[in-house]
Design an enzyme around this catalytic site. Structure first.
Site, PDB file in Angstrom:
ATOM      1  N   HIS A   1      36.159  30.227  31.012  1.00  0.00           N
ATOM      2  CA  HIS A   1      35.485  29.435  31.896  1.00  0.00           C
ATOM      3  C   HIS A   1      34.163  28.914  31.674  1.00  0.00           C
ATOM      4  O   HIS A   1      33.357  29.516  31.338  1.00  0.00           O
ATOM      5  CB  HIS A   1      35.227  30.372  33.381  1.00  0.00           C
ATOM      6  CG  HIS A   1      35.184  29.659  34.672  1.00  0.00           C
ATOM      7  ND1 HIS A   1      34.026  28.791  34.814  1.00  0.00           N
ATOM      8  CD2 HIS A   1      35.704  29.725  35.861  1.00  0.00           C
ATOM      9  CE1 HIS A   1      34.119  28.334  36.120  1.00  0.00           C
ATOM     10  NE2 HIS A   1      34.960  28.745  36.631  1.00  0.00           N
TER      11      HIS A   1
ATOM     12  N   GLU B   1      41.909  26.823  36.826  1.00  0.00           N
ATOM     13  CA  GLU B   1      41.695  27.453  38.029  1.00  0.00           C
ATOM     14  C   GLU B   1      40.567  27.034  38.891  1.00  0.00           C
ATOM     15  O   GLU B   1      39.487  27.353  38.955  1.00  0.00           O
ATOM     16  CB  GLU B   1      41.171  29.098  37.629  1.00  0.00           C
ATOM     17  CG  GLU B   1      42.187  29.815  36.684  1.00  0.00           C
ATOM     18  CD  GLU B   1      41.727  31.088  36.196  1.00  0.00           C
ATOM     19  OE1 GLU B   1      42.507  31.979  35.759  1.00  0.00           O
ATOM     20  OE2 GLU B   1      40.378  31.175  35.955  1.00  0.00           O
TER      21      GLU B   1
ATOM     22  N   LYS C   1      38.463  32.668  45.643  1.00  0.00           N
ATOM     23  CA  LYS C   1      37.258  33.180  46.156  1.00  0.00           C
ATOM     24  C   LYS C   1      36.433  31.959  46.616  1.00  0.00           C
ATOM     25  O   LYS C   1      35.437  32.074  47.383  1.00  0.00           O
ATOM     26  CB  LYS C   1      36.575  33.925  44.726  1.00  0.00           C
ATOM     27  CG  LYS C   1      35.837  32.993  43.726  1.00  0.00           C
ATOM     28  CD  LYS C   1      34.951  33.787  42.774  1.00  0.00           C
ATOM     29  CE  LYS C   1      33.937  33.043  42.073  1.00  0.00           C
ATOM     30  NZ  LYS C   1      34.858  32.462  40.832  1.00  0.00           N
TER      31      LYS C   1
ATOM     32  N   ASP D   1      14.661  36.346  59.660  1.00  0.00           N
ATOM     33  CA  ASP D   1      14.154  36.405  58.104  1.00  0.00           C
ATOM     34  C   ASP D   1      13.297  35.046  57.971  1.00  0.00           C
ATOM     35  O   ASP D   1      14.386  34.125  58.170  1.00  0.00           O
ATOM     36  CB  ASP D   1      15.134  37.078  57.254  1.00  0.00           C
ATOM     37  CG  ASP D   1      14.285  37.074  55.910  1.00  0.00           C
ATOM     38  OD1 ASP D   1      13.188  36.842  55.636  1.00  0.00           O
ATOM     39  OD2 ASP D   1      15.304  37.746  55.061  1.00  0.00           O
TER      40      ASP D   1
ATOM     41  N   ARG E   1      35.803  24.901  43.163  1.00  0.00           N
ATOM     42  CA  ARG E   1      34.952  23.691  43.759  1.00  0.00           C
ATOM     43  C   ARG E   1      35.656  22.403  43.985  1.00  0.00           C
ATOM     44  O   ARG E   1      35.631  21.793  44.898  1.00  0.00           O
ATOM     45  CB  ARG E   1      33.916  23.717  42.934  1.00  0.00           C
ATOM     46  CG  ARG E   1      32.645  23.138  43.722  1.00  0.00           C
ATOM     47  CD  ARG E   1      31.613  22.723  42.775  1.00  0.00           C
ATOM     48  NE  ARG E   1      31.204  24.017  42.067  1.00  0.00           N
ATOM     49  CZ  ARG E   1      30.173  24.843  42.773  1.00  0.00           C
ATOM     50  NH1 ARG E   1      29.680  24.406  43.761  1.00  0.00           N
ATOM     51  NH2 ARG E   1      29.766  25.906  42.242  1.00  0.00           N
TER      52      ARG E   1
HETATM   53  C1  LIG Z   1      35.115  31.325  40.018  1.00  0.00           C
HETATM   54  C2  LIG Z   1      35.909  31.278  39.303  1.00  0.00           C
HETATM   55  C3  LIG Z   1      36.891  30.139  39.101  1.00  0.00           C
HETATM   56  C4  LIG Z   1      36.379  28.866  40.132  1.00  0.00           C
HETATM   57  O1  LIG Z   1      35.600  28.162  39.690  1.00  0.00           O
HETATM   58  P1  LIG Z   1      35.156  26.733  40.019  1.00  0.00           P
HETATM   59  O2  LIG Z   1      33.683  26.353  39.135  1.00  0.00           O
HETATM   60  O3  LIG Z   1      34.947  26.673  41.477  1.00  0.00           O
HETATM   61  O4  LIG Z   1      36.239  25.700  39.985  1.00  0.00           O
HETATM   62  C5  LIG Z   1      38.006  30.041  38.195  1.00  0.00           C
HETATM   63  N1  LIG Z   1      38.244  31.192  37.564  1.00  0.00           N
HETATM   64  C6  LIG Z   1      37.590  32.346  37.535  1.00  0.00           C
HETATM   65  C7  LIG Z   1      37.896  33.495  36.692  1.00  0.00           C
HETATM   66  C8  LIG Z   1      36.390  32.274  38.296  1.00  0.00           C
HETATM   67  O5  LIG Z   1      35.755  33.507  38.305  1.00  0.00           O
END
Ligand SMILES: *Cc1c(COP(=O)(O)O)cnc(C)c1O
Length: 425
Positions: A214, A290, A85, A370, A293
């Site tokens: 997270h 995961e 994402k 805008d 960034r």
């Molecule tokens: C958004 C997200 C990430 C990525 O997070 P970063 O802060 O960009 O490393 C990892 N795991 C889950 C479940 C997320 O929703």
């Protein structure tokens, strides 16, 4: 193909092929990379390929390779599953795949885009704790067999539509105070919800193979990882107490930023894994993460064209062709602080970076009608003219991914040029 990104290669095409795979190199135009870095690369793209003066990204694959190197050297026992994402740009995903990363996907479309790269489904975790039914059925049909949950209803859905799927229980990180975008208000089981959720999975005969959390995106508090890893250890213990099979996966999520934050967070993570998981030496225990960034942010640079100018007293006002409804949505949604450099390659081609030029208090607007679409106020810039450029570094994380097509300015249409600068280790 007119819309195919031009590949602006670094050292050699052979090297690029070795890193990112044939698909991203074959059939692309390849230009020599200027010796003196990114700014002149951007200038050469502007000169040679950008007659239409549309905004564009440059993705430096050298940055991606050195970040993967850095991750592997610093956290060798933690396997990254890149969070799609954050930036789903296809060549970037292709590079991550070629570098051996796994993937965190949160929807059917994200799974499709990763499978389309030829990545096998066992390199994907479907890490969305609350999934639409149709997406669960899709995951089952393509063999994505690992997902997360933090509610009883989710267990029931998965049991019904994807009973072979292994589960990680997502817990709320005890501490996400330092994060730019906390995720705790939405996701993660609370401590007293853990046992009932594990029992619900047990009753449904679903395998809970581990725990995940997270600490929040853009975490500034490295201790948050320690507290969350300790909380995960309690989940492992609770499962054992309930007579469940030994858990084997610890997923430490995202939140990492490249640079100083990683230098501080990585030792915390290592020490906490040592402290809380070194006794769990049962075979097959694996650590995954995961990061989004961490890999995407610094790899992308955005160039925007100045399409309008107005002088009001001492203040210079500029309009550029990307803004808050496009790539700079990160200012609103990701609480990002963006910065830019002038590239006056039209009005001052002798000195396009305007070194030593006088600066003026400036406002920079995005292209939509805008007034909210304002990128900077009170920002110091040299005197610029229509057709000059503003270049934004570190624009890879949560930028184009969440941009819209508002007012007909289509973020998805922004081209990405690929470059490979020699990684500096
Ligand atoms: C958004 C997200 C990430 C990525 O997070 P970063 O802060 O960009 O490393 C990892 N795991 C889950 C479940 C997320 O929703």
């Amino acid at each position: 193909m007119a819309n195919e990104p031009v590949l602006v290669a670094g050292s050699s095409t052979e090297k690029l092929k070795a890193i990112v795979g044939e698909t991203w190199v074959t059939g692309k135009r390849v230009a020599a990379l200027p010796k003196d870095g990114l700014t002149s690369l951007i200038q050469s793209v502007i000169l040679n390929y950008q007659e239409s003066k549309e905004p564009f990204y440059v993705l430096d694959l050298g940055v991606v390779t050195s970040l993967m190197d850095k991750w592997t050297r610093t956290l060798p026992t933690v396997r990254p599953f890149y969070a799609v994402k954050c930036n789903p740009q296809p060549a970037f995903l292709g590079t991550m795949a070629a570098l051996g990363s796994g993937f965190d996907c949160a929807s059917r479309a994200e799974i499709e885009s990763v499978l389309a790269l030829g990545v096998s489904p066992d390199r994907i975790i479907y890490a969305n704790p609350c999934k639409p039914l149709s997406h669960i059925k899709y995951a089952a049909s393509v063999g994505v067999n690992l997902t997360t949950f933090d509610s009883k209803d989710e267990v029931e859905k998965i049991q019904k539509w994807h009973p072979k799927c292994a589960l990680l229980i997502r817990i709320k990180a005890p501490d996400d105070g330092g994060a730019r975008c906390p995720l705790g208000p939405k996701y993660g089981a609370l401590p007293d919800e853990v046992a009932p959720l594990l029992q619900a999975a047990q009753a449904a005969k679903m395998a809970v193979t581990g725990a995940s959390f997270h600490v929040g995106s853009g975490s500034t508090n490295s201790r948050a990882y320690t507290a969350a890893i300790e909380a995960a250890k309690m989940v492992f213990d609770k499962a054992a107490q309930l007579g469940m099979p030994h858990m084997s996966v610890l997923n430490i999520g995202g939140g990492f930023m490249s640079g100083q934050q990683f230098e501080e967070a990585a030792p915390e993570v290592k020490a906490a894994l040592q402290t809380f998981f070194s006794n769990d030496q049962q075979p097959g225990l694996s650590f995954i993460a995961e990061p989004g960034r961490f890999f995407a942010e610094s790899a992308f640079t955005l160039a925007t064209n100045i399409i309008g100018k107005r002088v009001r007293g001492k203040v210079r006002e500029y309009w550029i062709n990307d803004g808050i409804y496009g790539s700079m949505n990160c200012i609103l949604y990701d609480h990002a602080v963006v910065k830019c450099e002038a590239l006056a390659c039209t009005s001052n081609c002798e000195n396009p970076t305007c070194k030593a030029s006088q600066t003026y208090t400036s406002t920079v607007f995005g292209p939509t009608c805008d007034a909210l679409d304002t990128v900077f106020t009170d920002y110091q810039l040299p005197e610029l003219e229509v057709d000059d450029w503003l270049v934004f570094p570190n624009m890879g994380a949560y930028t184009a991914a969440a941009g819209s097509n508002f007012n007909g300015f289509n973020t998805a249409a922004i081209l990405t040029y690929l470059a490979y600068m020699n990684p500096t280790h």
